[in-house]
Design a protein around this motif. Structure first.
Motif, PDB file in Angstrom:
ATOM      1  N   ASN A 180       1.352  -2.054  -0.257  1.00 29.35           N
ATOM      2  CA  ASN A 180       0.469  -2.027   0.915  1.00 29.35           C
ATOM      3  C   ASN A 180       0.867  -3.143   1.871  1.00 29.35           C
ATOM      4  OD1 ASN A 180      -1.616  -1.616   2.706  1.00 29.35           O
ATOM      5  ND2 ASN A 180      -3.185  -2.530   1.374  1.00 29.35           N
ATOM      6  N   HIS A 240      -7.090 -12.683   1.782  1.00 33.80           N
ATOM      7  CA  HIS A 240      -7.058 -13.608   0.643  1.00 33.80           C
ATOM      8  C   HIS A 240      -5.750 -13.564  -0.098  1.00 33.80           C
ATOM      9  CE1 HIS A 240     -10.984 -15.250   1.050  1.00 33.80           C
ATOM     10  NE2 HIS A 240     -11.477 -14.039   1.232  1.00 33.80           N
ATOM     11  N   GLN A 254      -4.012 -14.135  -3.703  1.00 31.21           N
ATOM     12  CA  GLN A 254      -4.036 -14.287  -5.147  1.00 31.21           C
ATOM     13  C   GLN A 254      -5.413 -14.655  -5.680  1.00 31.21           C
ATOM     14  OE1 GLN A 254      -1.216 -13.007  -5.671  1.00 31.21           O
ATOM     15  NE2 GLN A 254       0.274 -14.573  -6.144  1.00 31.21           N
ATOM     16  N   ARG A 260      -5.045   5.251  -2.550  1.00 28.66           N
ATOM     17  CA  ARG A 260      -5.961   4.967  -1.442  1.00 28.66           C
ATOM     18  C   ARG A 260      -5.256   5.269  -0.130  1.00 28.66           C
ATOM     19  NH1 ARG A 260      -7.545  -0.690  -0.677  1.00 28.66           N
ATOM     20  NH2 ARG A 260      -5.360  -1.142  -1.116  1.00 28.66           N
ATOM     21  N   ASP A 314       0.119   6.198  -2.658  1.00 31.52           N
ATOM     22  CA  ASP A 314      -0.978   5.266  -2.948  1.00 31.52           C
ATOM     23  C   ASP A 314      -2.243   6.082  -3.185  1.00 31.52           C
ATOM     24  OD1 ASP A 314      -3.073   3.209  -2.682  1.00 31.52           O
ATOM     25  OD2 ASP A 314      -1.518   1.952  -1.801  1.00 31.52           O
ATOM     26  N   ASP A 319       2.699   7.779 -11.325  1.00 29.27           N
ATOM     27  CA  ASP A 319       3.879   7.714 -10.458  1.00 29.27           C
ATOM     28  C   ASP A 319       5.158   8.121 -11.180  1.00 29.27           C
ATOM     29  OD1 ASP A 319       2.700   6.191  -7.956  1.00 29.27           O
ATOM     30  OD2 ASP A 319       1.899   5.267  -9.768  1.00 29.27           O
ATOM     31  N   THR A 368      -0.386  -6.873   2.828  1.00 29.21           N
ATOM     32  CA  THR A 368       0.190  -7.931   1.995  1.00 29.21           C
ATOM     33  C   THR A 368       1.361  -8.662   2.644  1.00 29.21           C
ATOM     34  OG1 THR A 368       1.512  -6.281   0.785  1.00 29.21           O
ATOM     35  CG2 THR A 368      -0.593  -6.923  -0.185  1.00 29.21           C
ATOM     36  N   GLY A 416      -1.361   5.513 -11.929  1.00 26.71           N
ATOM     37  CA  GLY A 416      -0.668   5.552 -13.213  1.00 26.71           C
ATOM     38  C   GLY A 416       0.150   6.808 -13.452  1.00 26.71           C
ATOM     39  N   THR A 418      -8.540   0.595 -10.070  1.00 26.82           N
ATOM     40  CA  THR A 418      -7.293  -0.080  -9.746  1.00 26.82           C
ATOM     41  C   THR A 418      -7.640  -1.312  -8.922  1.00 26.82           C
ATOM     42  OG1 THR A 418      -5.017   0.200  -9.047  1.00 26.82           O
ATOM     43  CG2 THR A 418      -6.679   1.212  -7.643  1.00 26.82           C
ATOM     44  N   LYS A 433      -3.339  -2.075 -12.860  1.00 27.76           N
ATOM     45  CA  LYS A 433      -3.591  -1.036 -11.877  1.00 27.76           C
ATOM     46  C   LYS A 433      -4.269   0.216 -12.423  1.00 27.76           C
ATOM     47  CE  LYS A 433      -1.741  -2.873  -8.049  1.00 27.76           C
ATOM     48  NZ  LYS A 433      -2.075  -4.300  -8.011  1.00 27.76           N
ATOM     49  N   ARG A 463      -5.125  -6.229  -3.362  1.00 30.87           N
ATOM     50  CA  ARG A 463      -5.290  -7.341  -2.425  1.00 30.87           C
ATOM     51  C   ARG A 463      -5.978  -6.966  -1.128  1.00 30.87           C
ATOM     52  NH1 ARG A 463      -1.328  -7.916  -5.907  1.00 30.87           N
ATOM     53  NH2 ARG A 463      -0.792 -10.043  -6.443  1.00 30.87           N
ATOM     54  N   LEU A 464      -6.612  -7.970  -0.537  1.00 32.40           N
ATOM     55  CA  LEU A 464      -7.131  -7.885   0.823  1.00 32.40           C
ATOM     56  C   LEU A 464      -6.207  -8.712   1.710  1.00 32.40           C
ATOM     57  CD1 LEU A 464     -10.900  -8.692   0.160  1.00 32.40           C
ATOM     58  CD2 LEU A 464      -9.815  -6.433   0.326  1.00 32.40           C
TER      59      LEU A 464
HETATM   60  N1  LIG Z   1      -2.984 -10.708   1.593  1.00 34.24           N
HETATM   61  C1  LIG Z   1      -2.235 -10.932   0.515  1.00 34.24           C
HETATM   62  N2  LIG Z   1      -0.897 -10.759   0.587  1.00 34.24           N
HETATM   63  C2  LIG Z   1      -0.145 -10.970  -0.504  1.00 34.24           C
HETATM   64  C3  LIG Z   1      -0.700 -11.435  -1.723  1.00 34.24           C
HETATM   65  C4  LIG Z   1      -2.113 -11.628  -1.759  1.00 34.24           C
HETATM   66  O1  LIG Z   1      -2.694 -12.025  -2.791  1.00 34.24           O
HETATM   67  N3  LIG Z   1      -2.832 -11.371  -0.626  1.00 34.24           N
HETATM   68  N4  LIG Z   1       0.052 -11.633  -2.819  1.00 34.24           N
HETATM   69  C5  LIG Z   1       1.505 -11.576  -2.736  1.00 34.24           C
HETATM   70  C6  LIG Z   1       2.007 -11.131  -4.044  1.00 34.24           C
HETATM   71  S1  LIG Z   1       2.177 -12.263  -5.294  1.00 34.24           S
HETATM   72  C7  LIG Z   1       2.329  -9.851  -4.300  1.00 34.24           C
HETATM   73  S2  LIG Z   1       2.857  -9.403  -5.848  1.00 34.24           S
HETATM   74  C8  LIG Z   1       2.325  -8.841  -3.238  1.00 34.24           C
HETATM   75  C9  LIG Z   1       1.718  -7.517  -3.701  1.00 34.24           C
HETATM   76  O2  LIG Z   1       1.776  -6.606  -2.669  1.00 34.24           O
HETATM   77  P1  LIG Z   1       1.355  -5.085  -2.877  1.00 34.24           P
HETATM   78  O3  LIG Z   1       2.116  -4.471  -3.999  1.00 34.24           O
HETATM   79  O4  LIG Z   1       1.445  -4.427  -1.545  1.00 34.24           O
HETATM   80  O5  LIG Z   1      -0.194  -5.279  -3.262  1.00 34.24           O
HETATM   81  P2  LIG Z   1      -1.354  -4.638  -4.141  1.00 34.24           P
HETATM   82  O6  LIG Z   1      -2.584  -4.663  -3.291  1.00 34.24           O
HETATM   83  O7  LIG Z   1      -1.441  -5.322  -5.440  1.00 34.24           O
HETATM   84  O8  LIG Z   1      -0.949  -3.124  -4.444  1.00 34.24           O
HETATM   85  C10 LIG Z   1      -0.443  -2.274  -3.440  1.00 34.24           C
HETATM   86  C11 LIG Z   1      -1.077  -0.904  -3.423  1.00 34.24           C
HETATM   87  O9  LIG Z   1      -0.920  -0.246  -4.663  1.00 34.24           O
HETATM   88  C12 LIG Z   1      -1.936   0.734  -4.722  1.00 34.24           C
HETATM   89  N5  LIG Z   1      -2.038   1.236  -6.087  1.00 34.24           N
HETATM   90  C13 LIG Z   1      -2.923   0.884  -7.044  1.00 34.24           C
HETATM   91  N6  LIG Z   1      -2.670   1.580  -8.171  1.00 34.24           N
HETATM   92  C14 LIG Z   1      -1.626   2.389  -7.914  1.00 34.24           C
HETATM   93  C15 LIG Z   1      -0.902   3.367  -8.673  1.00 34.24           C
HETATM   94  O10 LIG Z   1      -1.150   3.605  -9.859  1.00 34.24           O
HETATM   95  N7  LIG Z   1       0.115   3.998  -8.044  1.00 34.24           N
HETATM   96  C16 LIG Z   1       0.446   3.781  -6.750  1.00 34.24           C
HETATM   97  N8  LIG Z   1       1.446   4.470  -6.204  1.00 34.24           N
HETATM   98  N9  LIG Z   1      -0.212   2.859  -6.011  1.00 34.24           N
HETATM   99  C17 LIG Z   1      -1.222   2.178  -6.591  1.00 34.24           C
HETATM  100  C18 LIG Z   1      -3.166   0.004  -4.227  1.00 34.24           C
HETATM  101  O11 LIG Z   1      -4.131   0.939  -3.776  1.00 34.24           O
HETATM  102  C19 LIG Z   1      -2.574  -0.883  -3.144  1.00 34.24           C
HETATM  103  O12 LIG Z   1      -2.809  -0.356  -1.855  1.00 34.24           O
HETATM  104  O13 LIG Z   1       1.588  -9.293  -2.111  1.00 34.24           O
HETATM  105  C20 LIG Z   1       1.942 -10.589  -1.665  1.00 34.24           C
HETATM  106  N10 LIG Z   1       1.199 -10.766  -0.438  1.00 34.24           N
END
Ligand SMILES: Nc1nc2c(c(=O)[nH]1)N[C@H]1C(S)=C(S)[C@@H](COP(=O)(O)OP(=O)(O)OC[C@H]3O[C@@H](n4cnc5c(=O)[nH]c(N)nc54)[C@H](O)[C@@H]3O)O[C@H]1N2
Ligand SMILES: Nc1nc2c(c(=O)[nH]1)N[C@H]1C(S)=C(S)[C@@H](COP(=O)(O)OP(=O)(O)OC[C@H]3O[C@@H](n4cnc5c(=O)[nH]c(N)nc54)[C@H](O)[C@@H]3O)O[C@H]1N2
Ligand code: SF4
Ligand SMILES: [Mo]
Length: 704
Positions: free
Chosen positions: A172, A588, A590, A199, A197, A222, A176, A220, A581, A682, A584-585
């Motif tokens: 996302n 915020h 972590q 969502r 996703d 995918d 993120t 889960g 599941t 997740k 992140r917002l």
């Molecule tokens: N704002 C913000 N930004 C960040 C961070 C933070 O804490 N906040 N953390 C940083 C870090 S360490 C990381 S690892 C990255 C993570 O970055 P992303 O991987 O983009 O973050 P997540 O929100 O954990 O998950 C992404 C999406 O996966 C979807 N999802 C949930 N379950 C499943 C599933 O089973 N299959 C599929 N296909 N999708 C699913 C969720 O709905 C979500 O929209 O972000 C980094 N950036």
């Protein structure tokens, strides 16, 4: 006025910024700085990051827990002496592995390297792992298995600017890594943005503008979806036969598995219509040049995360994408130094240079740099979840130093983790704020923040960057480099220094000949602004922005197609359960220790709302903003409901940034992937019920 060029303290995109100071005690001004990853852009977290430097609740003295549970400030000398006495006592009573370290990937390369060396050389313990295990471990294991090497993006981020087709699975980025969204512009305009996703996330919403595709699969599933896409690629003869012939092995073992996953069957498992599966496979195959497949935590943080990332790589290989000039597979490294953190020896099974601690040649190479006998190096320790599970039990770790993680909020089965910390003989936590995990420490050590220190980090594309000092740290705080060096000296071990440039030189030497080879990177070259992507070694001084152009990293130069199958076992959904599941917002970061302290961010997102579909809410008598309880076999978490049609009716979502009763990880089980040890953040089967308002009888809340 002084202006310092540095990078954001938070995520792996490592947006470039400047910090301008107009005098001692004045707040630092943050501005975006031009750089390929962010092109001057920053997200809200980056813009407000400097507010944390001058907060009154900053930790500024070591704190020792008193018998009555309160904390008293002590001097550094006393803190070091006490910690060393506890290390000696635990090792005497329980052996060397009775002392362990839990690190974090927000640490600079130098801190990660020195901490790993401290555990292996000064403590001579095997017990070190870090929070990157929660994050990158599945994609890293998959990259190593398929390509022989793991670098998040094996190409510069800016290569994506020219892509016409990008499939994002479980990522996302719009929330993120917001400045990253600009790299999707061409794919969006071309109708080639495909988001998978459960969502309709802010990123999935980006598919709306030019007939992109959002596949809203069941969490889960995918792996099955990816098998279905690969099935169509083979069945409709879309595979790149010449590439498969020249650059891969393993198709024969994979083919019979793919044959079983025709689109209609995949639809019955994933909920994604068969016709859309066919259409996406054809879109991905239309013109491989300009096509990318990228994975995020949504598909990786599962008990089959390594196999799912592998299935994404298999699909990319069938299409001939990896190792192309303008195509490929990649994963989004999450934390600021998520990439470097896993290269310099914080991982239980690794040594600096991304070497294997079980490999005799790798052990000998690092032992030579450290001036020790290879036989004195410990072997592999326990991965993060198992390490936390071992705390305070017979044969486990009895004295633990947590440096850069807030495990009471961020680890699975958070209630059990808190209890495990309390079982320890001695628990030390280093942080700059009193995190929820600090509250379980016997000793808290206050450390420097990003703008108060020099160092290097490695961003999501394997590019090494300089972090620079913009402001003096408050009196009383120390860098981890100093703390480690002081502890090593008191343990009677030489060969440690707290000069970041000297530590960097040592780590580049230790990496020479390893998989992540930094040996031709110097502080001076980084300061001159050179773009240096590892491997960067003598004879390859210009670094390697694009990996695998000629060969993959396995000895035969070929990538492996791996025969992965869907997991078997209990279905997630049974008897009225929903799948929770988490993620992140935008506001915020972590575990929230930092961003919950930034006033504007906390005002914008004061709490974590439970996203639930109106149909699922109606069945349970839940209305907008009602207080609900989410319950799993592990525990209960509370949140207010937010009704939205953007989520599947069988799925609910909670952010994990909040603590105590609102910590999502109270319900997440400590179930891990057998290869990578990454937890299943997740997909948790849960029941949901409305919490009655005080005046209501409790019986109305029954349901699931
Ligand atoms: N704002 C913000 N930004 C960040 C961070 C933070 O804490 N906040 N953390 C940083 C870090 S360490 C990381 S690892 C990255 C993570 O970055 P992303 O991987 O983009 O973050 P997540 O929100 O954990 O998950 C992404 C999406 O996966 C979807 N999802 C949930 N379950 C499943 C599933 O089973 N299959 C599929 N296909 N999708 C699913 C969720 O709905 C979500 O929209 O972000 C980094 N950036
Ligand atoms: N349910 C659920 N849980 C998850 C996830 C999820 O998607 N869902 N995502 C997982 C992922 S991808 C990650 S990366 C983890 C991260 O989770 P955590 O390990 O908790 O990571 P942070 O909150 O970044 O950092 C922890 C602490 O380190 C401190 N810190 C920051 N920089 C430094 C430093 O330089 N030195 C020291 N000593 N301390 C520092 C911060 O103030 C904070 O208190 O959470 C994981 N937990
Ligand atoms: S996207 Fe990541 S690196 Fe960039 S400003 Fe936001 S948190 Fe910082
Ligand atoms: Mo992460």
């Amino acid at each position: 006025m002084t202006t310092t060029s540095t990078h954001c303290p938070y995520c792996g995109l490592q947006c470039a910024m400047t910090l301008t100071s107009s005098g001692v005690g004045e707040p630092l001004q943050v501005a975006g700085r031009d750089f390929p990853a962010n092109r001057g852009g920053l997200c809200r977290k980056g813009w407000t990051s400097a507010e944390l430097l001058q907060r009154s609740d900053r930790l500024t003295a070591p704190l020792l827990r008193q018998p009555d549970g309160t904390y008293a400030g002590i001097g550094w000398e006393e803190a070091y002496e006490r910690f060393v006495a506890e290390i000696r006592a635990a090792q005497q009573a329980y052996g060397r592995d009775g002392v362990g370290v839990f690190g974090g990937a927000s640490l600079t390369n130098e801190k990660a390297y020195l901490l790993g060396k401290f555990v292996r050389v000064a403590l001579r313990s095997a017990m070190v792992d870090y929070n990157g295990r929660f994050c990158m471990a599945a994609a890293a294991a998959a990259g190593n298995r398929s390509f022989g090497l793991d670098r998040g993006l094996p190409f510069p981020v800016s290569d994506l600017d020219d892509a016409h087709t990008i499939m994002l699975l479980g990522s996302n980025v719009a929330d993120t890594m917001p400045p990253f969204v600009q790299h999707l512009a061409r794919a969006r305009e071309s109708g080639g943005l495909i988001v998978v996703d459960p969502r309709r996330s802010a990123t999935a919403e980006l598919t709306a503008d030019a007939s992109g595709t959002h596949l809203q699969a069941v969490p889960g599933t995918d792996l099955v979806l990816l098998l279905g896409l690969a099935h169509v690629v083979l069945a409709d003869q879309l595979a790149d036969e010449a590439y498969l012939q020249d650059r891969t092995t393993g198709l024969d073992a994979l083919r019979p598995i793919l044959n079983q996953w025709w689109p209609e069957r995949v639809e019955s498992v994933t909920g994604v219509p068969a016709e859309r599966i066919r259409a996406v496979a054809h879109r991905l195959a239309r013109n491989p040049r300009g096509t990318y497949i990228l994975t995020g935590r949504g598909v990786e943080q599962h008990a089959d995360g390594t196999d799912t990332a592998t299935a994404a790589i298999n699909l990319a290989l069938l299409l001939g994408l990896p190792g192309g000039q303008a195509s490929g597979y990649g994963t989004f490294t999450g934390q600021g130094n998520g990439q470097g953190g896993r290269e310099h020896g914080l991982k239980a099974d690794q040594l600096p240079g991304y070497r294997a601690i079980a490999d005799p040649a790798d052990r000998a190479a690092v032992a030579a740099v450290w001036g020790i006998d290879p036989n004195d190096l410990p072997g592999p320790g326990l991965p993060a979840v198992q390490l936390l599970g071992s705390l305070g039990v017979p044969g486990g770790v009895r004295c633990l130093w947590i440096n850069g993680a807030n495990v009471v909020v961020s680890a699975p089965d958070a209630t059990a983790v808190a209890a495990a910390l309390d079982r320890l003989d001695f628990c030390v936590v280093s942080d700059f704020f009193f995190s929820e995990t600090c509250a379980h420490a016997d000793l808290v050590l206050p450390v420097t923040q990003w703008a108060e220190e020099e160092g290097t980090l490695t961003n999501l594309e394997g590019r090494v960057l300089r972090r620079r000092t913009a402001i003096e740290p408050p009196a009383g705080v120390r860098s981890e480099l100093t703390i480690i060096t002081e502890l090593a000296a008191r343990l009677g071990v030489r060969g440690f220094t707290d000069d970041p440039a000297a530590v960097f030189r040592e780590l580049t030497a230790a990496s020479a000949g390893g998989r992540a080879d930094y040996s031709a990177i110097t502080w001076e070259r980084l300061d001159a602004g050179e773009a240096l992507h590892w491997p960067c070694s003598p004879g390859r001084e210009e670094g390697t922005p694009r990996l695998f152009l000629d060969r993959f990293a396995h000895p035969d130069g070929r990538a492996r197609l791996i025969p992965v199958r869907p997991r078997t076992g209990e279905p997630l959904l049974a008897g009225g359960t929903l799948v929770l599941t988490t993620g992140r917002l935008l506001e915020h970061y972590q575990s929230g220790t930092q961003t919950r302290r930034v006033d504007s961010l906390s005002a914008a997102a004061p709490e974590g709302r439970l996203q639930i579909h109106p149909a699922a809410a109606a069945q349970r008598g839940i209305g907008e903003a009602d207080e609900v309880e989410v319950e799993s076999a592990r525990g209960v978490v509370r949140a207010r409901a937010s009704l939205t049609t953007a989520i599947r009716p069988d799925t609910i979502f909670l952010p994990f940034h909040f603590a105590a009763d609102h910590a999502a990880n109270r319900v997440v089980a400590a179930r891990t992937d057998p290869i990578a040890g990454i937890p299943e953040f997740k997909a948790t089967p849960v029941t949901v019920r409305r919490v009655p308002a005080a005046a209501e009888p409790a019986t109305t809340t029954e349901g699931s």
